[in-house]
Design an enzyme around this catalytic site. Structure first.
Site, PDB file in Angstrom:
ATOM      1  N   SER A   6       0.828  -1.203   0.000  1.00 33.45           N
ATOM      2  CA  SER A   6       0.000   0.000   0.000  1.00 33.45           C
ATOM      3  C   SER A   6       0.868   1.261   0.000  1.00 33.45           C
ATOM      4  CB  SER A   6      -0.956  -0.049   1.200  1.00 33.45           C
ATOM      5  OG  SER A   6      -1.955   0.935   1.119  1.00 33.45           O
ATOM      6  N   ASP A  34     -11.070  -3.645  -4.426  1.00 36.60           N
ATOM      7  CA  ASP A  34     -10.267  -2.664  -3.681  1.00 36.60           C
ATOM      8  C   ASP A  34     -10.921  -1.280  -3.743  1.00 36.60           C
ATOM      9  OD1 ASP A  34      -8.287  -0.950  -2.642  1.00 36.60           O
ATOM     10  OD2 ASP A  34      -6.672  -2.206  -3.417  1.00 36.60           O
ATOM     11  N   HIS A  91      -8.450  -4.540  -0.300  1.00 37.06           N
ATOM     12  CA  HIS A  91      -7.100  -3.982  -0.168  1.00 37.06           C
ATOM     13  C   HIS A  91      -6.248  -4.798   0.803  1.00 37.06           C
ATOM     14  CE1 HIS A  91      -4.452  -0.623  -1.099  1.00 37.06           C
ATOM     15  NE2 HIS A  91      -4.160  -0.474   0.171  1.00 37.06           N
TER      16      HIS A  91
END
Length: 213
Positions: free
Chosen positions: A106, A156, A187
């Site tokens: 991320s 996501d 995610h």
């Protein structure tokens, strides 16, 4: 020195195996990805560096703007800081900088991908869990010696499919060898993508020498 201003973790490993650089997601710290690094390459030395930016009590590698966008000036400044720290720690632990395999999730994956696209002093191998393109990219890098594995979840809410596609396009246009893994989740990290990343890394040849393609 930059090293004095950073929280990091270093785990010794086999010096003949490529080291891992671990970059956590938003709200994480230098310990978060150590188990994942150990899973992906059990014998690698591991260096994990905590982002020094805090937003709402969460660690990050760069700031948002007031309207929620990405602060690209801060991103550039913090990336310069990160690479300064990295060079200091490479000298401290006698790590060959060019051999790093960067594992980012991320926010950490975003920094790593952006660095590949904008800096010449980066790395050659990356595993990016749920990265995104942070802006348009004008600079041109020669990424013909770069191998990257990237994952994206169909559900996501943070990384739109089109944004992920743009990041892939940027990397491939500059010559990178990109492998994409998609799954139907969000995610989050999941066992399926970790297994696929481990298999890709084992077959990549980069655990021994980044120049072996």
């Amino acid at each position: 020195m930059a090293e004095d201003k950073v929280n990091y973790a270093f785990v010794k490993g086999d010096p003949t195996v490529s080291p891992l650089l671990l970059l956590h997601g938003q709200g994480g710290d230098e310990n978060d990805l150590l188990p994942i690094g150990k899973y992906l390459s059990p014998n690698s030395p591991m260096l994990s560096i905590r982002g020094r930016v805090q937003e709402q009590g969460m660690n990050r590698y760069f700031k948002h703007t007031e309207n929620g966008g990405f602060d690209l000036n801060d991103l550039e400044q913090e990336t310069t800081w990160l690479f300064s720290v990295l060079n200091d720690l490479c000298r401290k632990f006698d790590i060959n900088y060019e051999r790093f395999i960067v594992i980012g999730y991320s926010n950490g994956a975003n920094v790593a991908a952006r660095a590949l696209l904008t800096r010449s002093d980066t790395f050659h191998t990356g595993i990016f869990f749920h990265p995104m393109a942070l802006s348009t990219v004008d600079s041109k890098q020669d990424l013909s010696d770069v191998k990257v594995w990237m994952s994206h979840g169909d559900q996501d809410p943070i990384v739109p499919a089109q944004n992920f596609k743009v990041l892939d396009m940027y990397l491939e246009e500059q010559g990178a060898d990109v492998t994409i893994f998609r799954h139907g989740q969000s995610h989050n990290l999941n066992e399926e993508e970790l297994t696929n990343a481990k298999s890709w890394l084992a077959k990549s040849g980069r655990l021994a020498d980044w120049r072996r393609r």
